[in-house]
Write an enzyme that holds these catalytic residues in place. Structure first.
Site, PDB file in Angstrom:
ATOM      1  N   THR A 185       0.826  -1.213   0.000  1.00 47.93           N
ATOM      2  CA  THR A 185       0.000   0.000   0.000  1.00 47.93           C
ATOM      3  C   THR A 185       0.860   1.263   0.000  1.00 47.93           C
ATOM      4  O   THR A 185       1.991   1.245   0.528  1.00 47.93           O
ATOM      5  CB  THR A 185      -0.902  -0.012   1.263  1.00 47.93           C
ATOM      6  OG1 THR A 185      -1.420   1.302   1.476  1.00 47.93           O
ATOM      7  CG2 THR A 185      -0.145  -0.401   2.518  1.00 47.93           C
ATOM      8  N   ASP A 186       0.310   2.349  -0.526  1.00 46.17           N
ATOM      9  CA  ASP A 186       1.030   3.626  -0.484  1.00 46.17           C
ATOM     10  C   ASP A 186       1.143   4.151   0.950  1.00 46.17           C
ATOM     11  O   ASP A 186       1.922   5.060   1.216  1.00 46.17           O
ATOM     12  CB  ASP A 186       0.347   4.672  -1.385  1.00 46.17           C
ATOM     13  CG  ASP A 186      -1.067   5.044  -0.949  1.00 46.17           C
ATOM     14  OD1 ASP A 186      -1.635   4.367  -0.063  1.00 46.17           O
ATOM     15  OD2 ASP A 186      -1.610   6.028  -1.497  1.00 46.17           O
ATOM     16  N   GLU A 187       0.361   3.566   1.882  1.00 48.54           N
ATOM     17  CA  GLU A 187       0.377   4.082   3.267  1.00 48.54           C
ATOM     18  C   GLU A 187       1.721   3.843   3.950  1.00 48.54           C
ATOM     19  O   GLU A 187       2.019   4.476   4.963  1.00 48.54           O
ATOM     20  CB  GLU A 187      -0.774   3.467   4.079  1.00 48.54           C
ATOM     21  CG  GLU A 187      -2.111   3.795   3.451  1.00 48.54           C
ATOM     22  CD  GLU A 187      -3.322   3.534   4.321  1.00 48.54           C
ATOM     23  OE1 GLU A 187      -3.191   3.531   5.557  1.00 48.54           O
ATOM     24  OE2 GLU A 187      -4.404   3.347   3.755  1.00 48.54           O
ATOM     25  N   TYR A 213      -1.378  -0.476  11.164  1.00 45.79           N
ATOM     26  CA  TYR A 213      -1.630  -1.121   9.854  1.00 45.79           C
ATOM     27  C   TYR A 213      -0.479  -0.844   8.899  1.00 45.79           C
ATOM     28  O   TYR A 213       0.138  -1.768   8.368  1.00 45.79           O
ATOM     29  CB  TYR A 213      -2.953  -0.620   9.251  1.00 45.79           C
ATOM     30  CG  TYR A 213      -3.080  -0.926   7.770  1.00 45.79           C
ATOM     31  CD1 TYR A 213      -3.177  -2.242   7.313  1.00 45.79           C
ATOM     32  CD2 TYR A 213      -3.076   0.102   6.810  1.00 45.79           C
ATOM     33  CE1 TYR A 213      -3.271  -2.526   5.942  1.00 45.79           C
ATOM     34  CE2 TYR A 213      -3.169  -0.177   5.446  1.00 45.79           C
ATOM     35  CZ  TYR A 213      -3.268  -1.481   5.018  1.00 45.79           C
ATOM     36  OH  TYR A 213      -3.355  -1.769   3.674  1.00 45.79           O
ATOM     37  N   LYS A 248       2.473  -3.358   7.224  1.00 48.09           N
ATOM     38  CA  LYS A 248       2.678  -3.550   5.781  1.00 48.09           C
ATOM     39  C   LYS A 248       4.114  -3.183   5.394  1.00 48.09           C
ATOM     40  O   LYS A 248       4.730  -3.843   4.554  1.00 48.09           O
ATOM     41  CB  LYS A 248       1.678  -2.708   4.976  1.00 48.09           C
ATOM     42  CG  LYS A 248       0.221  -3.110   5.138  1.00 48.09           C
ATOM     43  CD  LYS A 248      -0.126  -4.484   4.593  1.00 48.09           C
ATOM     44  CE  LYS A 248      -0.096  -4.572   3.094  1.00 48.09           C
ATOM     45  NZ  LYS A 248      -0.584  -5.899   2.611  1.00 48.09           N
TER      46      LYS A 248
HETATM   47  P1  NAD Z   1      -9.941  -7.042   2.840  1.00 49.51           P
HETATM   48  O1  NAD Z   1      -9.866  -6.732   4.286  1.00 49.51           O
HETATM   49  O2  NAD Z   1     -11.211  -6.737   2.088  1.00 49.51           O
HETATM   50  O3  NAD Z   1      -9.614  -8.584   2.577  1.00 49.51           O
HETATM   51  C1  NAD Z   1      -8.596  -9.261   3.247  1.00 49.51           C
HETATM   52  C2  NAD Z   1      -8.817 -10.759   3.055  1.00 49.51           C
HETATM   53  O4  NAD Z   1      -7.740 -11.453   3.707  1.00 49.51           O
HETATM   54  C3  NAD Z   1     -10.118 -11.280   3.677  1.00 49.51           C
HETATM   55  O5  NAD Z   1     -10.770 -12.149   2.777  1.00 49.51           O
HETATM   56  C4  NAD Z   1      -9.646 -12.030   4.919  1.00 49.51           C
HETATM   57  O6  NAD Z   1     -10.498 -13.100   5.287  1.00 49.51           O
HETATM   58  C5  NAD Z   1      -8.288 -12.528   4.456  1.00 49.51           C
HETATM   59  N1  NAD Z   1      -7.353 -12.816   5.567  1.00 49.51           N
HETATM   60  C6  NAD Z   1      -7.111 -12.037   6.649  1.00 49.51           C
HETATM   61  N2  NAD Z   1      -6.216 -12.632   7.456  1.00 49.51           N
HETATM   62  C7  NAD Z   1      -5.872 -13.808   6.861  1.00 49.51           C
HETATM   63  C8  NAD Z   1      -4.980 -14.863   7.186  1.00 49.51           C
HETATM   64  N3  NAD Z   1      -4.241 -14.832   8.317  1.00 49.51           N
HETATM   65  N4  NAD Z   1      -4.862 -15.915   6.346  1.00 49.51           N
HETATM   66  C9  NAD Z   1      -5.606 -15.966   5.211  1.00 49.51           C
HETATM   67  N5  NAD Z   1      -6.482 -15.002   4.847  1.00 49.51           N
HETATM   68  C10 NAD Z   1      -6.608 -13.923   5.660  1.00 49.51           C
HETATM   69  O7  NAD Z   1      -8.718  -6.264   2.191  1.00 49.51           O
HETATM   70  P2  NAD Z   1      -8.555  -5.601   0.747  1.00 49.51           P
HETATM   71  O8  NAD Z   1      -9.040  -4.199   0.803  1.00 49.51           O
HETATM   72  O9  NAD Z   1      -9.092  -6.528  -0.282  1.00 49.51           O
HETATM   73  O10 NAD Z   1      -6.973  -5.539   0.653  1.00 49.51           O
HETATM   74  C11 NAD Z   1      -6.238  -6.634   0.094  1.00 49.51           C
HETATM   75  C12 NAD Z   1      -4.761  -6.300   0.147  1.00 49.51           C
HETATM   76  O11 NAD Z   1      -4.500  -5.090  -0.567  1.00 49.51           O
HETATM   77  C13 NAD Z   1      -4.246  -6.060   1.575  1.00 49.51           C
HETATM   78  O12 NAD Z   1      -2.972  -6.658   1.679  1.00 49.51           O
HETATM   79  C14 NAD Z   1      -4.142  -4.547   1.684  1.00 49.51           C
HETATM   80  O13 NAD Z   1      -3.110  -4.182   2.565  1.00 49.51           O
HETATM   81  C15 NAD Z   1      -3.804  -4.172   0.252  1.00 49.51           C
HETATM   82  N6  NAD Z   1      -4.250  -2.830  -0.171  1.00 49.51           N
HETATM   83  C16 NAD Z   1      -5.543  -2.423   0.042  1.00 49.51           C
HETATM   84  C17 NAD Z   1      -5.945  -1.174  -0.411  1.00 49.51           C
HETATM   85  C18 NAD Z   1      -7.370  -0.701  -0.236  1.00 49.51           C
HETATM   86  O14 NAD Z   1      -7.670   0.465  -0.513  1.00 49.51           O
HETATM   87  N7  NAD Z   1      -8.308  -1.552   0.186  1.00 49.51           N
HETATM   88  C19 NAD Z   1      -5.034  -0.325  -1.049  1.00 49.51           C
HETATM   89  C20 NAD Z   1      -3.711  -0.768  -1.246  1.00 49.51           C
HETATM   90  C21 NAD Z   1      -3.339  -2.029  -0.811  1.00 49.51           C
HETATM   91  P1  TYD Z   2     -10.436   4.405   4.909  1.00 48.06           P
HETATM   92  O1  TYD Z   2     -11.455   3.990   3.888  1.00 48.06           O
HETATM   93  O2  TYD Z   2     -10.521   3.816   6.271  1.00 48.06           O
HETATM   94  O3  TYD Z   2      -8.990   4.207   4.264  1.00 48.06           O
HETATM   95  P2  TYD Z   2      -7.534   4.664   4.822  1.00 48.06           P
HETATM   96  O4  TYD Z   2      -7.641   5.123   6.201  1.00 48.06           O
HETATM   97  O5  TYD Z   2      -6.753   3.397   4.679  1.00 48.06           O
HETATM   98  O6  TYD Z   2      -7.083   5.743   3.872  1.00 48.06           O
HETATM   99  O7  TYD Z   2     -10.531   5.990   5.080  1.00 48.06           O
HETATM  100  C1  TYD Z   2     -10.365   6.865   3.979  1.00 48.06           C
HETATM  101  C2  TYD Z   2     -10.408   8.280   4.519  1.00 48.06           C
HETATM  102  O8  TYD Z   2     -11.730   8.520   5.043  1.00 48.06           O
HETATM  103  C3  TYD Z   2      -9.461   8.509   5.686  1.00 48.06           C
HETATM  104  O9  TYD Z   2      -8.985   9.853   5.603  1.00 48.06           O
HETATM  105  C4  TYD Z   2     -10.340   8.366   6.917  1.00 48.06           C
HETATM  106  C5  TYD Z   2     -11.692   8.868   6.432  1.00 48.06           C
HETATM  107  N1  TYD Z   2     -12.885   8.255   7.061  1.00 48.06           N
HETATM  108  C6  TYD Z   2     -13.876   9.077   7.617  1.00 48.06           C
HETATM  109  O10 TYD Z   2     -13.780  10.320   7.592  1.00 48.06           O
HETATM  110  N2  TYD Z   2     -14.967   8.471   8.181  1.00 48.06           N
HETATM  111  C7  TYD Z   2     -15.113   7.125   8.224  1.00 48.06           C
HETATM  112  O11 TYD Z   2     -16.120   6.611   8.782  1.00 48.06           O
HETATM  113  C8  TYD Z   2     -14.093   6.289   7.637  1.00 48.06           C
HETATM  114  C9  TYD Z   2     -14.220   4.788   7.659  1.00 48.06           C
HETATM  115  C10 TYD Z   2     -12.996   6.916   7.059  1.00 48.06           C
END
Ligand code: NAD
Ligand code: TYD
Length: 342
Positions: A128-130, A154, A158
């Site tokens: 992630t970019d975070e 988090y 990562k």
């Molecule tokens: P999500 O929370 O929707 O899904 C995570 C999945 O991993 C779930 O199905 C969960 O059951 C499974 N999981 C959790 N712990 C596990 C374990 N110990 N063993 C096997 N499976 C397990 O997450 P997402 O939003 O789909 O993100 C997927 C990946 O992409 C993550 O690694 C996250 O860090 C990365 N990512 C997410 C975003 C975003 O905006 N959502 C952006 C950049 C990177």
């Molecule tokens: P989120 O979807 O949790 O992603 P991340 O924190 O990984 O960027 O949040 C996106 C942005 O929205 C972040 O600045 C936090 C804000 N946010 C709210 O203002 N209210 C909310 O209820 C949530 C879940 C997020």
């Protein structure tokens, strides 16, 4: 190509499996997918219901921290691993950081070590970019060589995983690639994250809790654009490299909130300003020129188009998100998998 997808029942993983195995992919027959997922609260097999009986797809209920299980799966001729499995919600990491270290760090080490022993040909760590931390308003976007400076449990977990992956490449020549993407939105996102939470709350005329002053900026990307980038990295990504993936979609949270309300024809009076998240990163922005130049990828969706499509999806899939909000989505596993076990 036989691939182990971990965390494939979550938001991005399930979109990725749809992209590989869906009828629109002319190369769908080239892939065989094993989906290993622990089914935490974020894992939802209903996301993949149409593939449950696909002959080139298999679901395995398990934990990436379980070395024996991972070993046994890799013995079945897996060529590549793409690791989506993670605890992914910043807010939860503030209260249960140990869970994040376990899956996001220890789990990645278990996968790396098993993959090394089994001579896996490619390992993609979906990061992630975070990990880069927070930007000031005018700063240029994160580059792949921007120093890591994570601010939440988090993002720290990562970043730790990224360093482990790097060390396996440097020490063992292990064929790993890291991708660092910005905030995703789109179909099948669990309604705890900003965009699906606000769409579903607005549909139910519930308040939309905006943290702090609502001016935190994220670079939003449609999940299909992210998944297309990952499919390219799987085919052509160079070992040892990091690729940033961004959406050209920088907006602050209030702008996103107002767009959602406009698309749904709901009033601004639903907005509630609430206490800020501790350690809340102010701004993320991604410079993704490397993947554009090296692999020829660019996002297709504009944020306006992507948000309209996403709002339409949540409008048409009310049963899907209502079953999450009520907890009923957890029955799918029992009905379709557990009852058929010997
Ligand atoms: P999500 O929370 O929707 O899904 C995570 C999945 O991993 C779930 O199905 C969960 O059951 C499974 N999981 C959790 N712990 C596990 C374990 N110990 N063993 C096997 N499976 C397990 O997450 P997402 O939003 O789909 O993100 C997927 C990946 O992409 C993550 O690694 C996250 O860090 C990365 N990512 C997410 C975003 C975003 O905006 N959502 C952006 C950049 C990177
Ligand atoms: P989120 O979807 O949790 O992603 P991340 O924190 O990984 O960027 O949040 C996106 C942005 O929205 C972040 O600045 C936090 C804000 N946010 C709210 O203002 N209210 C909310 O209820 C949530 C879940 C997020």
């Amino acid at each position: 190509m036989k691939i182990l997808v971990t965390g494939g029942a979550g938001f991005i993983g399930s979109n990725f499996i749809h992209l590989l195995m869906g009828p629109e992919n002319p190369h769908q027959r080239d892939y065989e997918v094993l989906n290993l997922d622990k089914l935490t609260y974020a894992g939802n097999l209903e996301n993949l219901a149409n593939l449950a009986h696909h002959k080139h797809y298999r679901f395995i209920h398990g934990d990436i921290c379980d070395g024996k299980l991972v070993d046994s799966l890799l013995e079945s001729g897996i060529e590549a691993i793409i690791n989506f499995a993670a605890e992914s919600h910043v807010d939860r990491s503030l209260y249960e950081p140990d869970l994040f270290i376990q899956t996001n760090v220890v789990g990645v080490q278990v996968l790396l070590h098993a993959a090394l022993r089994h001579k896996i040909k490619k390992f993609i760590q979906v990061s992630t970019d975070e990990v880069y931390g927070s930007l000031s308003p005018e700063a240029p976007g994160f580059r792949e060589d921007t120093p890591l400076s994570p601010n939440s449990p988090y993002s720290a977990s990562k970043a730790a995983a990224d360093l482990l992956v790097r060390s396996y490449f440097k020490t063992y020549g292990f064929p790993a690639v890291i991708t660092r993407c910005s905030n995703n939105y789109g179909p099948y996102q669990f309604p705890e994250k900003l965009i699906p939470l606000f769409i579903t709350n607005a549909l139910e005329n519930k308040p939309l809790p905006v943290y702090g002053d609502g001016l935190n900026v994220r670079d939003w990307i449609h999940v299909e654009d992210h998944c297309r980038a990952l499919a390219l990295v799987l085919q052509k990504g160079r070992e040892g490299e990091i690729y940033n993936i961004g959406g050209n979609g920088e907006r602050n949270n209030l702008e996103i909130t107002e767009t959602i309300l406009n698309l749904l024809g709901k009033p601004k009076s639903l907005i509630r300003f609430v206490t800020d998240r501790p350690g809340h990163d102010r701004r993320y922005a991604v410079d993704f020129r490397k993947i554009q130049k090296d692999l020829g990828w660019s996002p297709i969706y504009s944020l306006q188009e992507g948000l309209s499509q996403t709002v339409r999806w949540y409008l048409s899939q009310e049963e899907w998100w209502q079953r999450i909000k009520s907890g009923a989505y957890r029955d799918f596993y029992r009905k379709h998998y557990q009852e058929r076990l010997p």
